[in-house]
Write an enzyme that holds these catalytic residues in place. Sequence first.
Site, PDB file in Angstrom:
ATOM      1  N   HIS A 183     -39.497  13.578 -25.026  1.00  0.00           N
ATOM      2  CA  HIS A 183     -38.694  13.647 -23.800  1.00  0.00           C
ATOM      3  C   HIS A 183     -39.628  13.311 -22.646  1.00  0.00           C
ATOM      4  O   HIS A 183     -40.585  14.053 -22.383  1.00  0.00           O
ATOM      5  CB  HIS A 183     -38.176  15.065 -23.578  1.00  0.00           C
ATOM      6  CG  HIS A 183     -36.933  15.408 -24.308  1.00  0.00           C
ATOM      7  ND1 HIS A 183     -36.900  15.709 -25.636  1.00  0.00           N
ATOM      8  CD2 HIS A 183     -35.645  15.520 -23.866  1.00  0.00           C
ATOM      9  CE1 HIS A 183     -35.659  15.991 -25.992  1.00  0.00           C
ATOM     10  NE2 HIS A 183     -34.864  15.888 -24.944  1.00  0.00           N
TER      11      HIS A 183
ATOM     12  N   HIS B 212     -28.968  17.240 -29.317  1.00  0.00           N
ATOM     13  CA  HIS B 212     -29.565  18.542 -29.676  1.00  0.00           C
ATOM     14  C   HIS B 212     -28.557  19.373 -30.452  1.00  0.00           C
ATOM     15  O   HIS B 212     -27.428  19.585 -29.983  1.00  0.00           O
ATOM     16  CB  HIS B 212     -29.991  19.296 -28.421  1.00  0.00           C
ATOM     17  CG  HIS B 212     -31.107  18.625 -27.670  1.00  0.00           C
ATOM     18  ND1 HIS B 212     -32.409  19.071 -27.726  1.00  0.00           N
ATOM     19  CD2 HIS B 212     -31.127  17.527 -26.874  1.00  0.00           C
ATOM     20  CE1 HIS B 212     -33.177  18.294 -26.972  1.00  0.00           C
ATOM     21  NE2 HIS B 212     -32.418  17.342 -26.440  1.00  0.00           N
TER      22      HIS B 212
ATOM     23  N   GLU C 209     -37.554  12.025 -17.463  1.00  0.00           N
ATOM     24  CA  GLU C 209     -36.215  12.544 -17.182  1.00  0.00           C
ATOM     25  C   GLU C 209     -36.272  13.255 -15.829  1.00  0.00           C
ATOM     26  O   GLU C 209     -35.679  12.813 -14.856  1.00  0.00           O
ATOM     27  CB  GLU C 209     -35.802  13.514 -18.305  1.00  0.00           C
ATOM     28  CG  GLU C 209     -34.450  14.173 -18.090  1.00  0.00           C
ATOM     29  CD  GLU C 209     -34.174  15.250 -19.145  1.00  0.00           C
ATOM     30  OE1 GLU C 209     -35.118  15.731 -19.790  1.00  0.00           O
ATOM     31  OE2 GLU C 209     -32.993  15.621 -19.285  1.00  0.00           O
TER      32      GLU C 209
ATOM     33  N   ASP D  46     -27.143  13.628 -25.731  1.00  0.00           N
ATOM     34  CA  ASP D  46     -28.048  14.733 -25.373  1.00  0.00           C
ATOM     35  C   ASP D  46     -27.431  16.072 -25.816  1.00  0.00           C
ATOM     36  O   ASP D  46     -27.830  16.609 -26.833  1.00  0.00           O
ATOM     37  CB  ASP D  46     -28.382  14.742 -23.881  1.00  0.00           C
ATOM     38  CG  ASP D  46     -29.750  15.360 -23.607  1.00  0.00           C
ATOM     39  OD1 ASP D  46     -30.509  15.591 -24.558  1.00  0.00           O
ATOM     40  OD2 ASP D  46     -30.069  15.606 -22.424  1.00  0.00           O
TER      41      ASP D  46
HETATM   42  O1  NOS Z   1     -32.399  16.910 -21.742  1.00  0.00           O
HETATM   43  C1  NOS Z   1     -33.220  17.731 -22.152  1.00  0.00           C
HETATM   44  N1  NOS Z   1     -34.496  17.692 -21.681  1.00  0.00           N
HETATM   45  C2  NOS Z   1     -35.452  18.555 -22.122  1.00  0.00           C
HETATM   46  N2  NOS Z   1     -35.206  19.505 -23.005  1.00  0.00           N
HETATM   47  C3  NOS Z   1     -33.950  19.621 -23.488  1.00  0.00           C
HETATM   48  C4  NOS Z   1     -32.928  18.754 -23.099  1.00  0.00           C
HETATM   49  N3  NOS Z   1     -31.796  19.115 -23.737  1.00  0.00           N
HETATM   50  C5  NOS Z   1     -32.126  20.155 -24.513  1.00  0.00           C
HETATM   51  N4  NOS Z   1     -33.416  20.477 -24.360  1.00  0.00           N
HETATM   52  C6  NOS Z   1     -34.165  21.565 -24.990  1.00  0.00           C
HETATM   53  O2  NOS Z   1     -34.396  21.243 -26.351  1.00  0.00           O
HETATM   54  C7  NOS Z   1     -34.282  22.428 -27.113  1.00  0.00           C
HETATM   55  C8  NOS Z   1     -34.161  22.114 -28.586  1.00  0.00           C
HETATM   56  O3  NOS Z   1     -32.992  21.444 -28.914  1.00  0.00           O
HETATM   57  C9  NOS Z   1     -33.125  23.134 -26.455  1.00  0.00           C
HETATM   58  O4  NOS Z   1     -33.084  24.511 -26.777  1.00  0.00           O
HETATM   59  C10 NOS Z   1     -33.384  22.885 -24.995  1.00  0.00           C
HETATM   60  O5  NOS Z   1     -34.233  23.892 -24.472  1.00  0.00           O
HETATM   61 ZN    ZN Z   2     -32.690  15.897 -24.860  1.00  0.00          ZN
END
Ligand code: NOS
Ligand code: ZN
Length: 382
Positions: free
Chosen positions: A219, A32, A222, A311
């Site tokens: 996603h 991200h 998880e 991540d």
């Molecule tokens: O591991 C994750 N699982 C779900 N959402 C995530 C994870 N890491 C980050 N974000 C979400 O993705 C947005 C855009 O990049 C981030 O702002 C965060 O809210």
């Molecule tokens: Zn992610």
Amino acid sequence: MENEIATSAGVTPRTPTAEQIRRAPKVLLHDHLDGGLRPQTIVELAADCGYRDLPTTDPVKLGEWFREAADSGSLERYLETFAHTCAVMQTREALVRVAADCAEDLAADGVVYAEIRYAPEQHLEAGLSLEEVVEAVNDGFRQGEERAREAGHRIRVRALLTAMRHAARSLEIAELANAYRDRGVAGFDIAGAEAGHPPTRHLDAFEYLKRENNHFTIHAGEAFGLPSIWQALQWCGADRLGHGVRIIDDIGTAGDGSVQLGRLAAYVRDRRIPLEMCPTSNLQTGAADSYAEHPIGLLRRLHFRVTVNTDNRLMSGTSMSREFEHLIGAFGYTLDDMQWFTVNAMKSAFLPFDERLAMINDVIKPGYAELKAEWLFGGSLV
Ligand SMILES: O=c1[nH]cnc2c1ncn2[C@@H]1O[C@H](CO)[C@@H](O)[C@H]1O
Ligand SMILES: [Zn+2]
């Protein structure tokens, strides 16, 4: 650790050194943009834009704060930390800088191809349009690739546009991804808290992308289990799974060590569905208890299409090299295993097939061959 050399019968697998891990070509599919800022950059951008809510303005302490705050065992609490990074990513200059830093940092860590995701809808607070956000990030990636080249590193970066699963802009973001498809954006994703926000709420976005022959990852699996993975694949038609760790719940191990795949796990393996695994992030959100117990070990043995990812480098205090160091420590992986994960990732990228093939044959395999040959000459070939 001391490298062992060849036995008379062949080459004993050697444990890669930290330096070899860093120099090995790596491919990153799940990272991200707003989870990978340098703490120093956050402090400077906050001063520029007048953001006063940072927990500290000491870059070292700030880095620690992100890691600790994200280490809560809950995905929801992990995600709260993004309020600070998104707050300082609201202007064109800030987005260009963060994207350029990102490409430069990844290249210095030996990443040769990366798909970096972010949610354009989270960067509109200071008046940028969705298009301006995408163009700023793209410009930053091009600048970062150029800076990397000047420093002697080669990297290609593509963007994935994320829609937030609790919000209602996914069709609009999917259309944006499609509009920029030949201009730096390789695909689409949905992210955010998983429980209570099933991917099927965004079916119109996924159906639109399928009609446009575009690519997306989701996603799933998880923080929430098999139903989420099943929906992402069988209702939404995801090309890849972000995390997907809970697929382990559909794999049984008998007392004699034999393994039984349920229908969903068998489908994921048979169809070669890429799993974008992020071990450190999973330890922080409670999706796994330790590196040694992380499902990636079993999934790799069972030949699922597993890939290794970061991540959020800031919140997880990690890098691609560090993820591999942890896995090598836990599972005894060699350069051959690293190459296997890397080729898996390149095969699963949202780049055109001919480019993926060229990356595998002309960059990844020669890179590993060179590292593996070094023991013959007692040092680097360069
Ligand atoms: O591991 C994750 N699982 C779900 N959402 C995530 C994870 N890491 C980050 N974000 C979400 O993705 C947005 C855009 O990049 C981030 O702002 C965060 O809210
Ligand atoms: Zn992610």
